[in-house]
Scaffold this motif. Structure first.
Motif, PDB file in Angstrom:
ATOM      1  N   ARG A 110       0.829  -1.205   0.000  1.00  0.00           N
ATOM      2  CA  ARG A 110       0.000   0.000   0.000  1.00  0.00           C
ATOM      3  C   ARG A 110       0.865   1.258   0.000  1.00  0.00           C
ATOM      4  N   ALA A 111       1.951   1.222   0.750  1.00  0.00           N
ATOM      5  CA  ALA A 111       2.858   2.371   0.766  1.00  0.00           C
ATOM      6  C   ALA A 111       3.463   2.593  -0.616  1.00  0.00           C
ATOM      7  N   ILE A 112       3.830   1.510  -1.281  1.00  0.00           N
ATOM      8  CA  ILE A 112       4.466   1.606  -2.596  1.00  0.00           C
ATOM      9  C   ILE A 112       3.489   2.096  -3.657  1.00  0.00           C
ATOM     10  N   THR A 113       2.285   1.576  -3.653  1.00  0.00           N
ATOM     11  CA  THR A 113       1.347   1.848  -4.752  1.00  0.00           C
ATOM     12  C   THR A 113       0.332   2.947  -4.467  1.00  0.00           C
ATOM     13  N   HIS A 114       0.141   3.294  -3.175  1.00  0.00           N
ATOM     14  CA  HIS A 114      -0.833   4.325  -2.843  1.00  0.00           C
ATOM     15  C   HIS A 114      -0.226   5.501  -2.073  1.00  0.00           C
ATOM     16  N   GLY A 115       1.030   5.381  -1.687  1.00  0.00           N
ATOM     17  CA  GLY A 115       1.664   6.465  -0.956  1.00  0.00           C
ATOM     18  C   GLY A 115       1.063   6.696   0.410  1.00  0.00           C
ATOM     19  N   VAL A 116       0.740   5.593   1.102  1.00  0.00           N
ATOM     20  CA  VAL A 116       0.101   5.677   2.411  1.00  0.00           C
ATOM     21  C   VAL A 116       0.943   4.914   3.429  1.00  0.00           C
ATOM     22  N   GLY A 127      -1.868   4.837   7.892  1.00  0.00           N
ATOM     23  CA  GLY A 127      -2.894   5.389   7.025  1.00  0.00           C
ATOM     24  C   GLY A 127      -2.683   6.843   6.653  1.00  0.00           C
ATOM     25  N   GLU A 128      -1.513   7.385   6.995  1.00  0.00           N
ATOM     26  CA  GLU A 128      -1.217   8.781   6.676  1.00  0.00           C
ATOM     27  C   GLU A 128      -0.575   8.883   5.293  1.00  0.00           C
ATOM     28  N   ALA A 129      -0.870   9.967   4.597  1.00  0.00           N
ATOM     29  CA  ALA A 129      -0.295  10.183   3.274  1.00  0.00           C
ATOM     30  C   ALA A 129       1.199  10.446   3.395  1.00  0.00           C
ATOM     31  N   LEU A 130       1.985   9.741   2.596  1.00  0.00           N
ATOM     32  CA  LEU A 130       3.420   9.987   2.565  1.00  0.00           C
ATOM     33  C   LEU A 130       3.697  11.307   1.844  1.00  0.00           C
ATOM     34  N   LYS A 131       4.843  11.884   2.126  1.00  0.00           N
ATOM     35  CA  LYS A 131       5.210  13.146   1.499  1.00  0.00           C
ATOM     36  C   LYS A 131       5.755  12.914   0.091  1.00  0.00           C
ATOM     37  N   PRO A 132       5.680  13.948  -0.772  1.00  0.00           N
ATOM     38  CA  PRO A 132       6.378  13.873  -2.050  1.00  0.00           C
ATOM     39  C   PRO A 132       7.880  13.757  -1.780  1.00  0.00           C
ATOM     40  N   PRO A 133       8.638  13.116  -2.665  1.00  0.00           N
ATOM     41  CA  PRO A 133       8.197  12.609  -3.964  1.00  0.00           C
ATOM     42  C   PRO A 133       7.546  11.231  -3.939  1.00  0.00           C
ATOM     43  N   MET A 134       7.594  10.525  -2.798  1.00  0.00           N
ATOM     44  CA  MET A 134       7.079   9.157  -2.778  1.00  0.00           C
ATOM     45  C   MET A 134       5.593   9.118  -3.078  1.00  0.00           C
ATOM     46  N   SER A 135       4.827  10.037  -2.514  1.00  0.00           N
ATOM     47  CA  SER A 135       3.388  10.007  -2.750  1.00  0.00           C
ATOM     48  C   SER A 135       3.067  10.197  -4.227  1.00  0.00           C
ATOM     49  N   ASN A 136       3.802  11.095  -4.886  1.00  0.00           N
ATOM     50  CA  ASN A 136       3.566  11.347  -6.312  1.00  0.00           C
ATOM     51  C   ASN A 136       3.956  10.136  -7.153  1.00  0.00           C
ATOM     52  N   LEU A 137       5.114   9.576  -6.858  1.00  0.00           N
ATOM     53  CA  LEU A 137       5.580   8.411  -7.610  1.00  0.00           C
ATOM     54  C   LEU A 137       4.647   7.229  -7.425  1.00  0.00           C
ATOM     55  N   ALA A 138       4.173   7.037  -6.195  1.00  0.00           N
ATOM     56  CA  ALA A 138       3.283   5.913  -5.915  1.00  0.00           C
ATOM     57  C   ALA A 138       2.013   6.000  -6.749  1.00  0.00           C
ATOM     58  N   LYS A 139       1.378   7.150  -6.741  1.00  0.00           N
ATOM     59  CA  LYS A 139       0.090   7.290  -7.412  1.00  0.00           C
ATOM     60  C   LYS A 139       0.223   7.346  -8.936  1.00  0.00           C
ATOM     61  N   ALA A 140       1.235   8.041  -9.419  1.00  0.00           N
ATOM     62  CA  ALA A 140       1.372   8.227 -10.867  1.00  0.00           C
ATOM     63  C   ALA A 140       2.051   7.053 -11.552  1.00  0.00           C
ATOM     64  N   HIS A 141       2.875   6.312 -10.806  1.00  0.00           N
ATOM     65  CA  HIS A 141       3.681   5.274 -11.453  1.00  0.00           C
ATOM     66  C   HIS A 141       3.590   3.904 -10.792  1.00  0.00           C
ATOM     67  N   ALA A 144       1.635   2.585  -8.796  1.00  0.00           N
ATOM     68  CA  ALA A 144       0.305   1.981  -8.746  1.00  0.00           C
ATOM     69  C   ALA A 144       0.058   1.082  -9.953  1.00  0.00           C
ATOM     70  N   LYS A 145       0.848   1.264 -11.006  1.00  0.00           N
ATOM     71  CA  LYS A 145       0.717   0.474 -12.232  1.00  0.00           C
ATOM     72  C   LYS A 145       1.571  -0.793 -12.193  1.00  0.00           C
ATOM     73  N   MET A 146       2.295  -0.991 -11.104  1.00  0.00           N
ATOM     74  CA  MET A 146       3.177  -2.151 -11.001  1.00  0.00           C
ATOM     75  C   MET A 146       2.362  -3.439 -11.001  1.00  0.00           C
ATOM     76  N   SER A 147       2.844  -4.450 -11.704  1.00  0.00           N
ATOM     77  CA  SER A 147       2.129  -5.720 -11.783  1.00  0.00           C
ATOM     78  C   SER A 147       2.165  -6.436 -10.437  1.00  0.00           C
ATOM     79  N   PRO A 148       1.157  -7.254 -10.138  1.00  0.00           N
ATOM     80  CA  PRO A 148       1.168  -8.020  -8.886  1.00  0.00           C
ATOM     81  C   PRO A 148       2.424  -8.869  -8.740  1.00  0.00           C
ATOM     82  N   GLU A 149       2.886  -9.453  -9.836  1.00  0.00           N
ATOM     83  CA  GLU A 149       4.088 -10.292  -9.779  1.00  0.00           C
ATOM     84  C   GLU A 149       5.308  -9.476  -9.375  1.00  0.00           C
ATOM     85  N   ASP A 150       5.465  -8.304  -9.968  1.00  0.00           N
ATOM     86  CA  ASP A 150       6.613  -7.469  -9.623  1.00  0.00           C
ATOM     87  C   ASP A 150       6.492  -6.928  -8.208  1.00  0.00           C
ATOM     88  N   LEU A 151       5.291  -6.595  -7.788  1.00  0.00           N
ATOM     89  CA  LEU A 151       5.088  -6.073  -6.444  1.00  0.00           C
ATOM     90  C   LEU A 151       5.399  -7.139  -5.400  1.00  0.00           C
TER      91      LEU A 151
END
Length: 264
Positions: free
Chosen positions: A217-223, A227-241, A243-250
């Motif tokens: 969840r931290a990696i893909t949602h920036g949380v 349950g607190e929102a992580l700070k940029p740049p991690m939050s931005n990377l998580a949501k924009a990029h 979050a598209k990671m495949s289940p296998e890679d995750l």
């Protein structure tokens, strides 16, 4: 879209997050009308000042006139048309790319719309920089390595720059010997200052007590775990990029992180 271009799109968007440095930003995020035409952010190190360049197929201001080998050299060796690129280009993290994946990225970039951008001021660079690939990620992987879960996780972690961002630093370079995954790198963004967290399995200082789902969840949602929102740049990377990671890679990434020596 051809299979190699689809794979290249996944690598560019979900793991390498190339837009983060090479696409300009507007009020609502990336300006996709000028995608890959050069980033808005200026990167400053002890011996350089640089910005993400135009990597569209435009022949005058992009890489349209470059050979495939030249594009590959920029990606995995940090060598551009005018010599060594500044360390802001994380070529050390891309050394692990298999031949097929490196070619897939090139194919995807070739398929993008050329954008003629205003020429950027030449980057200011002094001297040469020593490479700093992560342990075990010093050279290109072969396809067989990707079938092993932990090695695949290292592959993903390197391309996504998890280790470069979350390790301690000495002289603007990650200290993988003493601080692999231990956090401490400082990021200054328009949203403020953030310090990279410890992602080793330490039960208190790191993520050793986190469940796999909490790490994902931290990696893909920036949380965070709380349950607190992580700070940029991690939050931005998580949501924009990421979050598209495949289940296998995750899954593989989390499995690899569990093997990193715990650090306080």
């Amino acid at each position: 879209m051809a299979a190699d271009q689809l794979r290249g799109q996944y690598l560019v968007e979900a793991l390498a997050a190339c837009d983060n440095c090479h696409t300009p930003r507007g009020p609502n995020g990336y300006d996709l009308s000028a995608r890959f035409s050069g980033g808005s952010q200026t990167f400053t190190g002890k011996d350089y000042i640089a910005r993400g360049s135009n990597i569209t197929p435009d022949k005058e201001t992009g890489v349209g006139g470059w050979s495939d080998d030249a594009v590959s050299a920029a990606i995995v060796a940090g060598v551009g048309d005018d010599g060594q690129l500044a360390p802001a280009m994380p070529s050390d993290s891309y050394r692990v790319l298999t031949d097929a994946d490196r070619n897939a990225i090139t194919a995807f970039l070739r398929a993008q719309s050329p954008v003629k951008a205003q020429p950027m001021a030449p980057p200011q660079r002094q001297g040469k920089w020593s490479p700093h690939p992560a342990p075990g990620a010093e050279a290109a992987f072969d396809e067989a390595a990707l079938s092993e879960k932990v090695k695949r996780g290292l592959y993903v972690a390197s391309i996504a720059r998890c280790l470069a961002c979350h390790s301690t630093e000495v002289d603007d370079a990650p200290d993988y010997v003493n601080g692999l995954g231990a956090g401490g790198k400082i990021f200054r963004t328009p949203a403020g200052v953030a310090v990279a967290s410890n992602i080793t399995p330490h039960p208190e200082k790191g993520v050793g007590a986190w469940s796999d789902d909490e790490i994902k969840r931290a990696i893909t949602h920036g949380v965070s775990r709380k349950g607190e929102a992580l700070k940029p740049p991690m939050s931005n990377l998580a949501k924009a990029h990421f979050a598209k990671m495949s289940p296998e890679d995750l899954d593989a990434l989390v499995a690899y992180l569990r093997t990193v020596p715990a650090k306080e």
